[in-house]
Every structure is written in C-alpha cells, then in structure tokens.
Design an enzyme around this catalytic site. Structure first.
Site, mmCIF file in Angstrom:
data_model
loop_
_atom_site.group_PDB
_atom_site.id
_atom_site.type_symbol
_atom_site.label_atom_id
_atom_site.label_comp_id
_atom_site.label_asym_id
_atom_site.label_seq_id
_atom_site.Cartn_x
_atom_site.Cartn_y
_atom_site.Cartn_z
ATOM 1 N N HIS A 1 44.491 -3.434 12.954
ATOM 2 C CA HIS A 1 43.014 -4.077 14.083
ATOM 3 C C HIS A 1 42.771 -5.163 13.266
ATOM 4 O O HIS A 1 41.529 -5.395 13.289
ATOM 5 C CB HIS A 1 42.539 -2.897 14.113
ATOM 6 C CG HIS A 1 43.070 -1.162 14.857
ATOM 7 N ND1 HIS A 1 42.358 -1.199 16.302
ATOM 8 C CD2 HIS A 1 43.511 -0.313 14.033
ATOM 9 C CE1 HIS A 1 43.438 -0.516 16.519
ATOM 10 N NE2 HIS A 1 44.265 0.396 15.545
ATOM 11 N N GLU B 1 49.380 -11.973 -12.185
ATOM 12 C CA GLU B 1 48.974 -12.688 -13.109
ATOM 13 C C GLU B 1 50.604 -12.205 -14.671
ATOM 14 O O GLU B 1 49.975 -13.679 -15.121
ATOM 15 C CB GLU B 1 47.857 -11.202 -14.407
ATOM 16 C CG GLU B 1 47.546 -12.136 -15.382
ATOM 17 C CD GLU B 1 46.480 -10.598 -16.072
ATOM 18 O OE1 GLU B 1 45.269 -10.830 -17.122
ATOM 19 O OE2 GLU B 1 46.616 -9.464 -16.312
ATOM 20 N N LYS C 1 37.810 -17.214 -20.418
ATOM 21 C CA LYS C 1 37.135 -16.348 -21.513
ATOM 22 C C LYS C 1 36.869 -16.788 -21.748
ATOM 23 O O LYS C 1 34.721 -17.450 -22.105
ATOM 24 C CB LYS C 1 37.653 -15.152 -21.708
ATOM 25 C CG LYS C 1 38.905 -14.222 -21.202
ATOM 26 C CD LYS C 1 39.313 -13.292 -22.222
ATOM 27 C CE LYS C 1 40.169 -12.688 -21.672
ATOM 28 N NZ LYS C 1 40.850 -10.831 -22.484
#
Length: 545
Positions: free
Chosen positions: A382, A351, A510
C-alpha cells in the site's frame, strides 16, 4: 588475470540481456521452469524461477563466477587466509559457528578452543541471570537488559531478538540503545528500574564515541538513582577487547567477554556480541541459531556452484546491477517478526560492497553494491510496491515467507501468503494493454476513455524476484537465512574483486566527526573548515536560527 569486464562471459551476458524474452514467454515455453529453478537447503527453499534468465544466462553466470576463482576464494575465507588485505586480517565469523573438533588457524593458533571457551562463559552467565542467581545491588533478580552498542554490535542482536520474539524468556525484557542522540537512551531509561537492570556494553575498543557516551550516561543515571561505584559490577558487563578500560569503569574482569580482530562488526552477532540474544532466548536456542548458520556454511563450501543457494542469489544480484543497471534491491519480509531484516541486510551488503576500487587499488569499471532497502509485507503493498510495478527503475526483489505462523489466527496467514505469492506473480507477469482494456468491458465509459485508462493500468511485468520459504521461523532457520545473505554478499564482492570486509568510508566519517566535535566544544568561532561547515557549526553553537 583478465579484467572482469573483459571476460567472455561478461560479453555474453551483455548480449543476452538485450535479447532475452519476457518472463511470461519463458514460463509458457517451459512448464517445468519452477522445478529446474528452485533449490532446497538448510531448511530454506529458494524459488529463483521468476528471474530474467534462461539456461544460457545461468551458464554464463556460473562461467563468470568460475573465471573469478570464486570456489578458491570461498575456501580461502573459511581457511583463515588474509582476505581483508587492507587491514591484514582473516575473516572468520564462520569460525564462531564451528564444531568443537574443527581446527581453524590464525597466526598458527587454533582459534576454535577460545571460541568454545567464550561460549561456555556466555552459557554460565546466561544461566546465572535467567535463573535469578544473579542479583542486583538490592538483592532483586534482573528483569531488564539494556544493550548499548552501535553498528553491527547493535543491529544484529536487535534484529535477531526481534525476530525470535516467540522464544523470549517471559521474565526478561531487552532494550537497545545505539544512537548518540540522548533521546534514544533517555526513553529506554524511563522504562527500567536501576535495581533490576543489567547493561551490556559492546565496543571492541571500549572507546567507540556513541557507545562510550551512552554507557557513561547510563552509569551516571545508575549512580544518581541509588547505585554506588561498588555496585557497578552487578549491573554492567562488557563485550570488548580492552579489559583494562572495562575494569577501570568498574566491571568485574570475570564479566568481560572477548572480541577478536578476525570478526567484523556486521558479522559479529554470532560472537559474544550476541550476549543479549542469548540472555533473551536462552543459550540452547542461541546454539540452534549457530547451528542453522553452520548448516549454510557447510552448504556454501560443499555444494557445486550450480546448486549453491548463496552463489545463485549473489549472481542474480550481480546480473541486475551490472547488466540491467539496477541500482537498488528490495527485501520484503512477509512475517512481522522479520520486519527488521531489511535494515540488517542493508548494513551487511552496503557496508561490505559499497566500494569503488579492486583489491589491487584499481578503480572498478562497473557497478558494485546496490542500495538495499525494504520492509514488511503487506504494508509495503500500500506504499512503495507501486513503484516496483510501474516505476521506470528495475528493482529486483526478495520475498521471504514462513509457511507456518507462530500466531495462527483465522485466515490471517493464508491471506498473507496469497499477497506474497500474488505480488511475485504480478511483478513477473504484468498486465498488457489488451488485458487492461478487456477488464473495462461493460463499463459505461467511451472507447476513448477506456483506452486512456487502460494505458494507465498497463504494467510491463518482467520484474525479477526471488522467493524464500521456510517451514517456520525458528532460531535454526533464522541462522541459516542470515548466513545465506552473508555469503550472498561475499559472492558478489569476490567476483567484483573488491574488499568486502573493510569500511574506510565509515572510518572517515568518524575522524571528521571528532574534528567537528572539538570545534563545537570550542569557544572560538569556526573558521578553519569549508564555508558550509563553519556556518553550521556556528549556528549550532548559537542554539537558534
């Protein structure tokens, strides 16, 4: 000022990247490499010897930092200058860690007294809740905290409380809600009792869509399950700048904690946003968290660039992104309590430095922020470590390990450490064809089969990593570690000459999200947007494919 990519140090680093020997050779040539390329500060040890660098590389990296005016930019941030130029704001999360006698000015006013007043208010509130003095509407003590926020007001407190699990008050539990997906809230509400639950709502505007929606739904649940409007003040508190909206909601003005424009969300856990942390681990431990960060602030400001931990880490990340085309950086935490840190550092870095124009608005002509990702050791060994060892992409790695465990059990911790150190060695050293072939000696396979398998077992090595150690994970060492990554992120942005403290991409999301919401709530068929968005909106409103 000369453009970054036209600096002499930039050209030197490009040339060196093409001809630097393999790290195996660098270690063989200098038995003192670890001593020369490790650094201790603030309870942390950084081993940066397993990086693609020799003395010339380091010299040019520091030269690049100096030509970018890094030292002056560091002081400008700490002095409260307006370094967030697009929003005309100072950047002073560091003031939240300041000593009481410091003077830090914003608009001519010393902000330290207000910070200390807020901390004192937090301490009083924490004591009331943890002592049992604070009662719910039926006279019972609080047993559960539900923290409602999004972004920095959610992730920081969640990761810190998770990391400091050994310091929790055993009488309290904390639950975090961020996503507007109702499942997130509903699953948490199933775990708590309205009579003994305290909601902490964190939103600067008291209007952030996800946070407000979740808070209103929590309020409705509370009222449905025995509480009344009068009881709201005993079960809801806020961290916000909008006192009027919070009091209208039903909160007591005495239980509203302030936020400031000079603290960005992703840097806010040190503020009253950290109230859930303080409630869970106690105010004394919260102060230790601040003290650890403060020690790293002091180191960052005072240490020469050549012995400065955040500077060194930031420069190496820049080196790989700009001169080796690395597009991601992995953070590997060898401590279960630290399993959430990669996500926190992901938000912090991406950000902040996911930008493509300079402070002056010019398009950058080089790579900026990488993708930050990672997970918990040894689980990753793994899974995705295979790509680190034998994939075609260069992915620098940070390994983080406390030397002592909060849960010493048999050989567990020594095995954990052996895996951590073994991975850094394997990434650096690799395995040659001859070494792989020699390992197959004595097998019944033909020479042709052995040669084929050996080719598949070859690992180039020369994969860079940092190793960060601490004696033990404590509030203080965690504070120093988080501040280290904050400042590492700043170093890169300062050298790239970008604004690490705005987030216009987030803001656009937004805005468009609100526009789409209005269309989803409309009775009219969506037509005004692009064909894809219109179709998706109409499918959602229909409720089936």
């Amino acid at each position: 000022m000369t453009k970054l990519t036209q600096q002499d140090a930039w050209a030197q680093l490009e040339a060196q990247a093409a001809k630097l020997p393999h790290m195996r050779e660098l270690f063989e040539a200098d038995p003192q490499r670890f001593d020369k390329m490790s650094l201790s500060a603030c309870g942390l040890l950084l081993d940066y010897s397993k990086n693609r660098a020799d003395e010339q590389t380091l010299e040019q990296l520091f030269k690049l930092a100096k030509s970018a005016g890094l030292s002056d930019k560091i002081h400008a941030m700490f002095d409260g200058e307006i370094i967030n130029n697009t929003e005309k704001r100072a950047v002073l999360h560091t003031a939240l860690r300041a000593e009481a006698d410091e003077v830090i000015l914003v608009d001519g006013q010393n902000i330290v007294p207000e910070v200390k007043q807020t901390q004192a208010k937090m301490a009083k509130f924490v004591e009331a809740v943890t002592s049992g003095e604070w009662k719910g509407y039926t006279g019972k003590a609080i047993t559960d905290i539900v923290s409602i926020g999004i972004g920095g007001s959610f992730l920081g407190p969640k990761i810190v409380t998770q990391a400091l699990r050994p310091y929790w008050n055993p009488a309290l539990k904390c639950h975090f809600v961020a996503n507007v997906d109702a499942t997130s809230l509903c699953e948490k509400l199933r775990l708590v009792d309205p009579e003994t639950t305290l909601f902490v709502m964190s939103s600067k505007s008291f209007g952030t869509q996800e946070t407000l929606t979740n808070t209103l739904s929590a309020k409705a649940w509370f009222l449905k399950n025995g509480g009344t409007q009068v009881d709201i003040a005993k079960h809801f508190v806020a961290v916000t700048s909008n006192v009027a909206k919070a009091t209208e909601f039903g909160m007591d003005a005495d239980n509203i904690f302030p936020m400031w424009d000079w603290v960005g969300g992703r840097y806010s856990l040190w503020s009253a946003i950290g109230l859930p942390i303080a409630l869970l681990i106690g105010m004394d431990n919260f102060y230790q968290l601040l003290a650890g960060a403060k020690s790293m602030d002091k180191h960052f400001v005072e240490a020469p660039l050549e012995q400065n931990m955040p500077v060194i880490m930031g420069l190496f990340s820049l080196l790989y992104g700009n001169f080796y085309q690395a597009q991601s950086h992995v953070v590997l935490t060898y401590d279960h309590y630290l399993r959430g840190l990669p996500a926190y550092f992901q938000q912090l870095d991406m950000e902040s430095n996911g930008k493509s124009v300079t402070l002056n608005g010019d398009n950058v002509d080089h790579a900026t922020g990488p993708v930050i990702w990672g997970g918990e050791g040894t689980n990753g060994q793994h899974a995705y470590h295979q790509l680190l060892h034998q994939g075609t992409a260069l992915i620098p790695a940070d390994f983080i390990l406390p030397l002592q465990s909060h849960n010493p059990l048999g050989e567990h911790h020594v095995q954990l450490a052996s895996n951590c150190f073994g991975q850094t060695q394997a990434l650096m050293q690799g395995r040659t064809f001859d070494e792989a072939l020699a390992e197959l000696d004595g097998s019944s396979q033909s020479q042709e089969e052995k040669a084929l398998i050996a080719k598949h077992k070859v690992m180039e090595g020369n994969k860079p990593s940092n190793t960060l150690l601490m004696d033990k994970l404590t509030p203080e060492t965690l504070g120093a570690l988080i501040a280290l990554y904050e400042h590492r992120t700043f170093v890169q942005g300062a050298i790239w000459d970008i604004n690490s403290f705005d987030q216009w991409g987030v803001e656009l999301g937004k805005t468009l999200g609100n526009d789409v919401l209005a269309r989803l709530q409309s009775d009219e068929e969506a037509k005004a947007l692009d064909a894809s968005s219109n179709a998706l909106i109409n499918l959602f409103r229909r409720g089936h494919l």
